[in-house]
Design an enzyme around this catalytic site. Sequence first.
Site, PDB file in Angstrom:
ATOM      1  N   ARG A 240      26.468  22.943  18.346  1.00 16.41           N
ATOM      2  CA  ARG A 240      26.963  23.349  19.647  1.00 16.41           C
ATOM      3  C   ARG A 240      25.858  23.155  20.672  1.00 16.41           C
ATOM      4  O   ARG A 240      24.672  23.336  20.369  1.00 16.41           O
ATOM      5  CB  ARG A 240      27.347  24.836  19.665  1.00 16.41           C
ATOM      6  CG  ARG A 240      28.756  25.127  19.193  1.00 16.41           C
ATOM      7  CD  ARG A 240      29.811  24.594  20.176  1.00 16.41           C
ATOM      8  NE  ARG A 240      31.158  24.880  19.712  1.00 16.41           N
ATOM      9  CZ  ARG A 240      31.901  24.069  18.946  1.00 16.41           C
ATOM     10  NH1 ARG A 240      31.411  22.918  18.543  1.00 16.41           N
ATOM     11  NH2 ARG A 240      33.135  24.393  18.604  1.00 16.41           N
ATOM     12  N   GLU A 269      28.134  20.975  28.553  1.00 14.52           N
ATOM     13  CA  GLU A 269      28.944  19.756  28.473  1.00 14.52           C
ATOM     14  C   GLU A 269      30.302  19.952  29.156  1.00 14.52           C
ATOM     15  O   GLU A 269      30.792  21.079  29.190  1.00 14.52           O
ATOM     16  CB  GLU A 269      29.115  19.334  26.993  1.00 14.52           C
ATOM     17  CG  GLU A 269      29.889  20.321  26.148  1.00 14.52           C
ATOM     18  CD  GLU A 269      29.936  19.913  24.662  1.00 14.52           C
ATOM     19  OE1 GLU A 269      28.880  19.598  24.063  1.00 14.52           O
ATOM     20  OE2 GLU A 269      31.055  19.925  24.120  1.00 14.52           O
ATOM     21  N   HIS A 287      30.554  14.637  21.981  1.00 17.27           N
ATOM     22  CA  HIS A 287      31.212  15.678  21.162  1.00 17.27           C
ATOM     23  C   HIS A 287      32.387  15.075  20.372  1.00 17.27           C
ATOM     24  O   HIS A 287      33.547  15.494  20.555  1.00 17.27           O
ATOM     25  CB  HIS A 287      31.670  16.848  22.040  1.00 17.27           C
ATOM     26  CG  HIS A 287      31.881  18.120  21.261  1.00 17.27           C
ATOM     27  ND1 HIS A 287      31.671  19.371  21.777  1.00 17.27           N
ATOM     28  CD2 HIS A 287      32.297  18.333  19.979  1.00 17.27           C
ATOM     29  CE1 HIS A 287      31.959  20.293  20.870  1.00 17.27           C
ATOM     30  NE2 HIS A 287      32.338  19.679  19.754  1.00 17.27           N
TER      31      HIS A 287
HETATM   32  C1  DGY Z   1      34.823  22.086  16.293  1.00 15.54           C
HETATM   33  O1  DGY Z   1      35.786  21.991  15.531  1.00 15.54           O
HETATM   34  O2  DGY Z   1      34.230  23.143  16.478  1.00 15.54           O
HETATM   35  C2  DGY Z   1      34.436  20.855  17.012  1.00 15.54           C
HETATM   36  O3  DGY Z   1      33.226  20.983  17.640  1.00 15.54           O
HETATM   37  C3  DGY Z   1      35.523  20.481  17.991  1.00 15.54           C
HETATM   38  O4  DGY Z   1      35.792  19.169  17.846  1.00 15.54           O
END
Ligand code: DGY
Length: 328
Positions: A240, A269, A287
């Site tokens: 993240r 982001e 992402h």
């Molecule tokens: C998640 O599943 O947490 C991813 O980062 C989203 O695509």
Amino acid sequence: MSKPRILVAREIFPEVIARLEKHFEVEYNSADEAWSPAQLIAHLQGKSGVFTTGSNRIDAEVLKACPELKICANMAVGYNNFDIGAMTAAGVLATNTPDVLTETTADFGFALLMAAARRMTESEHYLRAGKWTKWSFDMFAGSDIHGSTLGILGMGRIGQGIARRGALGFGMKVIYHNRSRLDASLEAECKASYVSKKELLETADHLVLVLPYSPESHHAIGAAELAMMKPTATLVNIARGGIVDDAALARALRHKQIAAAGIDVFEGEPSVHPDLLTVPNVVLTPHIASATVPTRLAMANLAADNLIEFFSGRTPPSPVNPAVLAGR
Ligand code: DGY
């Protein structure tokens, strides 16, 4: 009996909308507009369920303004866009989409690691710019993956998938640090050894971050941690934004404090820290670690399953705050 009314807050696969429409009266964001919190609240009026993605924040303000809401089904394994404490206090169920994305995301973490360590995008930009005129002994020489030491910070399902790829596919020595140590059989299966965070930072040739975001993991990798890493090391963040201090990372890359990085998630982001855009030794992706068509479809269907099961009075497959179900 009238169908429950739900909101799908971002555009998703039409076949998943069609599935939801069999069970619910559905309003959806077909224009895929980035709604502000006030717009989200307006669209949520009269809805008892919502299908969200990581870009939709559900917090105390939203919950207070939407008293009919009973369930928020996130199409993501991460749920740092949810204030779980506030949701539990309000009796609102949160669900996520674990498991279905594990292998796809682990594949991508490995791809990003290899691209960064072997300088793939940097060298491609050089080639496309017409700068390749001769072979040189050290042209874009990077660092080896096979036989090196792979460090993993955060050892949940995706971390374990990366460990297996490293150990079994590339003969890497795997070390990890996590809030809690894996049991011995899982460690043996992943061929991974538990170390302190200090040892992880100091000895990993390649460090992959796969821990959840929380106030405790905010800037878990900042200037001090980057200074502890090897100058030949690669850092990969598929976890993240906010876990890495992006400004400190850009400085460390520019000053060759570490060799390279592969970054899929960013603080704030879709904005990207401008300094990261100007350093060459970083591979940047928007992402997309879970972004294959089958996996994104499986994630959307799992979020839909959570809504369908909940409103059918059954236990949804992946509740995050199951205590809410006990009070039903
Ligand atoms: C998640 O599943 O947490 C991813 O980062 C989203 O695509």
